[in-house]
Design an enzyme around this catalytic site. Structure first.
Site, PDB file in Angstrom:
ATOM      1  N   CYS A  41      -2.143  16.230 -87.256  1.00  0.00           N
ATOM      2  CA  CYS A  41      -2.829  15.016 -87.723  1.00  0.00           C
ATOM      3  C   CYS A  41      -2.063  14.323 -88.849  1.00  0.00           C
ATOM      4  CB  CYS A  41      -4.262  15.314 -88.143  1.00  0.00           C
ATOM      5  SG  CYS A  41      -4.391  16.517 -89.477  1.00  0.00           S
ATOM      6  N   HIS A 299      -8.179  17.441 -92.938  1.00  0.00           N
ATOM      7  CA  HIS A 299      -7.787  16.649 -91.779  1.00  0.00           C
ATOM      8  C   HIS A 299      -7.360  15.243 -92.227  1.00  0.00           C
ATOM      9  CE1 HIS A 299      -7.713  15.305 -87.664  1.00  0.00           C
ATOM     10  NE2 HIS A 299      -8.556  14.320 -87.948  1.00  0.00           N
TER      11      HIS A 299
END
Ligand code: ZN
Ligand code: ZN
Ligand code: ZN
Length: 334
Positions: A41, A299
């Site tokens: 990510c 994230h």
């Protein structure tokens, strides 16, 4: 940890190169895959923002040649993704080639290795540094003046810092350096916001607030040791088209998130961001926020302004969502 914001000059070079109806100069939006265990990510977010930066995308397309490193060539891998963004019919694409090239390139430093999470701002910065090396392999990174180097022509801030004592007048030798990302501590930023509220000071521009935050905690001894502690002065000597601000968080569980979001401004004046700006263009420039990489709950995701639709788009790996205006964006819980 970082929160990166990207600013560009209003209009960019869109007016000159964009022909209505020509899809070529506008970026389609597609997701980037992140399979379980890949932890890509951070890279996907950096790539999405680079792709949506019109100045970067077009400049990269126009580059005729580069010094290629074959399988571990970050330049080729990035161009490969960009080509697929343009031509593929898939809604989400793999970023594996770039992930592999990055891991191979940084294996000695043990950075950006396969399967491991890493820092999106540093990934972004390193991709830009590598692009410089692929274009002008022999040039010093800090003094690159190559006209074809996208990294330094479009992104680099050419600065010098100096401390000048108000008490005795002594000044240190100016120390020149370049920056691709201008890092600011969120703790210092929030402290500045708090101090101004307490003292009921007039509201500074976002640039001035960032300058105050990046110099407040950075006191130096007077160069002639008169006993004064003085603030460092940073002077901008060029006029970068894209300015990247990296927010540094002191802890993974910061309670400053809301305060930081509230203090963000959609415009950035370079003469506010630095003690002095010498370039005439830079003095007048008012940069507009066009991209953001955010980190939350281990994230990364990204927001980018899509020029064609004039809307903000949210990128979370394979997921792409239109969020509309900037106000809606700040209401989103990310
Ligand atoms: Zn290559
Ligand atoms: Zn360069
Ligand atoms: Zn002094």
């Amino acid at each position: 940890m970082a929160w990166v914001k990207f600013f560009r000059r209003p209009g960019g070079n869109l007016g000159r190169s964009y022909q209505p109806g020509s899809m070529l100069s506008l970026a389609p939006t597609k997701g980037l895959l992140n399979e379980p265990g890949q932890n890509s990510c951070f890279l996907n977010s950096a790539v999405q923002v680079l792709w949506q930066l019109d100045i970067f995308r077009r400049s990269l397309r126009q580059l005729p040649t580069h010094y290629c490193l074959g399988d571990s060539c970050i330049f080729c891998a990035l161009k490969g993704i960009f080509c697929q963004f343009q031509h593929s019919r898939e809604r989400a694409l793999p970023s594996d080639n770039l992930r592999n090239a990055l891991a191979e390139t940084f294996k000695d430093e043990q950075r950006f290795q396969l399967g491991f999470m890493d820092d999106a701002a540093e990934c972004f910065e390193n991709i830009l540094e590598r692009i410089h090396l692929h274009i002008v392999p022999n040039a010093e990174t800090d003094s690159c003046t190559s006209k074809s180097c996208i990294t330094h022509q479009k992104f680099a801030m050419t600065l010098y810092e100096q401390s000048v004592c108000r008490s005795c007048g002594a000044s240190s030798d100016p120390l020149p350096f370049t920056e691709l990302v201008h890092y600011v501590s969120t703790t210092a930023l929030c402290q500045q916001v708090y101090d101004r509220r307490e003292e009921k000071l007039h509201t500074d521009t976002f640039g001035e607030l960032l300058q105050a935050a990046s110099t407040s905690g950075d006191l130096r001894n007077c160069p002639s040791n008169c006993g004064q502690r003085i603030k460092i002065r940073r002077v901008l000597m060029n006029s970068p088209e894209i300015v990247t601000i990296g927010f540094v968080w002191d802890s993974e569980h910061s309670d400053l998130t809301e305060e930081v979001i509230r203090s963000l401004g959609p415009h950035l004046n370079l003469s506010g961001l630095f003690y002095r700006v010498t370039d005439e263009h830079a003095k007048k420039s008012d940069l507009h926020l066009v991209g953001m990489i955010c980190y939350s709950s281990k994230h990364y995701c990204a927001f980018a302004f899509h020029t064609k639709s004039s809307k903000w788009v949210f990128f979370d790996d394979a997921t792409v969502k239109e969020v509309g205006s900037l106000n809606k964006l700040s209401e989103m819980d990310t």
